[in-house]
Design a protein around this motif. Structure first.
Motif, short mmCIF file in Angstrom:
data_model
loop_
_atom_site.label_atom_id
_atom_site.label_comp_id
_atom_site.label_asym_id
_atom_site.label_seq_id
_atom_site.Cartn_x
_atom_site.Cartn_y
_atom_site.Cartn_z
N UNK A 68 0.81 -1.23 0.00
CA UNK A 68 0.00 0.00 0.00
C UNK A 68 0.85 1.27 0.00
N UNK A 69 2.17 1.14 -0.04
CA UNK A 69 3.03 2.30 0.20
C UNK A 69 3.78 2.80 -1.02
N UNK A 70 3.67 2.15 -2.16
CA UNK A 70 4.45 2.57 -3.33
C UNK A 70 3.93 3.87 -3.93
N UNK A 71 4.86 4.67 -4.47
CA UNK A 71 4.49 5.88 -5.19
C UNK A 71 4.49 5.53 -6.69
N UNK A 72 3.32 5.19 -7.22
CA UNK A 72 3.23 4.69 -8.59
C UNK A 72 3.56 5.72 -9.66
N UNK A 73 3.21 6.99 -9.49
CA UNK A 73 3.63 7.97 -10.52
C UNK A 73 5.15 8.00 -10.69
N UNK A 74 5.89 7.90 -9.59
CA UNK A 74 7.35 7.87 -9.68
C UNK A 74 7.82 6.65 -10.46
N UNK A 75 7.24 5.50 -10.18
CA UNK A 75 7.64 4.27 -10.87
C UNK A 75 7.36 4.36 -12.36
N UNK A 76 6.18 4.85 -12.71
CA UNK A 76 5.83 4.93 -14.14
C UNK A 76 6.78 5.86 -14.88
N UNK A 77 7.17 6.96 -14.25
CA UNK A 77 8.04 7.91 -14.94
C UNK A 77 9.47 7.38 -15.12
#
Length: 246
Positions: A68-77
């Protein structure tokens, strides 16, 4: 390869597997210690293949614990740069010797750490999540993790500079390396660095990784931000410096 391993070799491998588990749920930079330990016991390229399977086991546990803690926008970029870096790392691994790869990556990481720490101390530090920052860090992370399973220091410095809380830092790191290691898997099989002997060693070490992941989770839950940042920076510097040792 299995018949040549002594009891002392297995002790080193168990220690390295524990470092992998701790790195996945508490201290990501410590995975580079495992890189050094595996390379001290196994042939360098086989050590990379053996580690990759154990890293994936740790990744699965880590993403469950921090799902529940991942920052998905950062990963996608980061995706475009990482994919380019993985391909470049595979080519580099195919063309260069183990010792050249190790020293090159160690020197590169130390330069990157110095630049990152300098940027973080500026009165108005630039955003590393801009287009240039994402391309540089993403490509280097993909390259170093493919070439030597040593992408931890690059990713650590990028996320520290992004000033994420501890849980978001660990969740984002967990998902990042799970996805990257999945991408690396077919390259590693194609290069012949994962085979029956490495898988047998992995089977023996998986319980150690699982136990260490749970211990790391308990450690992370007791660690505050003021301790976490300097500790991660120190581990990253030591890990990168160790790669320079012949």
């Amino acid at each position: 390869m299995l018949t040549t391993l002594s009891i002392s070799d297995w002790i080193v491998l168990v220690t390295a597997a524990a470092a992998i588990g701790i790195s996945k749920t508490a201290l990501p930079g410590s995975a580079t210690l495992a890189v050094a330990l595996f390379a001290a016991v196994l042939p360098a390229k086989e050590s990379t293949g053996t580690m990759l399977v154990l890293l994936l086991v740790g990744d699965v546990l880590a993403i469950w614990m921090y799902r529940r803690d991942a920052d998905w926008p950062t990963l996608r970029r980061l995706v475009p740069g990482v994919l380019a870096g993985v391909v470049a790392g595979a080519v580099f691994l195919h063309l260069t010797s183990d010792s050249t790869t190790k020293v090159f990556i160690g020197a590169l990481l130390l330069v990157l750490i110095a630049v990152t720490l300098l940027l973080m101390r500026l009165p108005r530090p630039p955003r590393v999540q801009g287009r240039v920052g994402r391309a540089v860090y993403g490509t280097l992370a993909g390259f170093t993790t493919m070439a030597a399973n040593a992408g931890g220091p690059v990713t650590t410095m990028y996320l520290l500079a992004s000033r994420f809380p501890v849980s978001t830092f660990l969740g984002t790191t967990a998902w990042f390396f799970f996805l990257v290691n999945l991408v690396k898997l077919p390259f590693s099989i194609g290069l012949g660095i994962i085979h029956l002997d490495t898988l047998v060693i992995d089977l023996a070490l998986v319980p150690v990784v699982i136990l260490a992941c749970h211990l790391g989770r308990a450690l992370a839950s007791r660690m505050n931000q003021t301790v976490f940042r300097p500790l991660m920076t120190l581990i990253t510097i030591c890990s990168a410096a160790y790669l320079l040792v012949p």
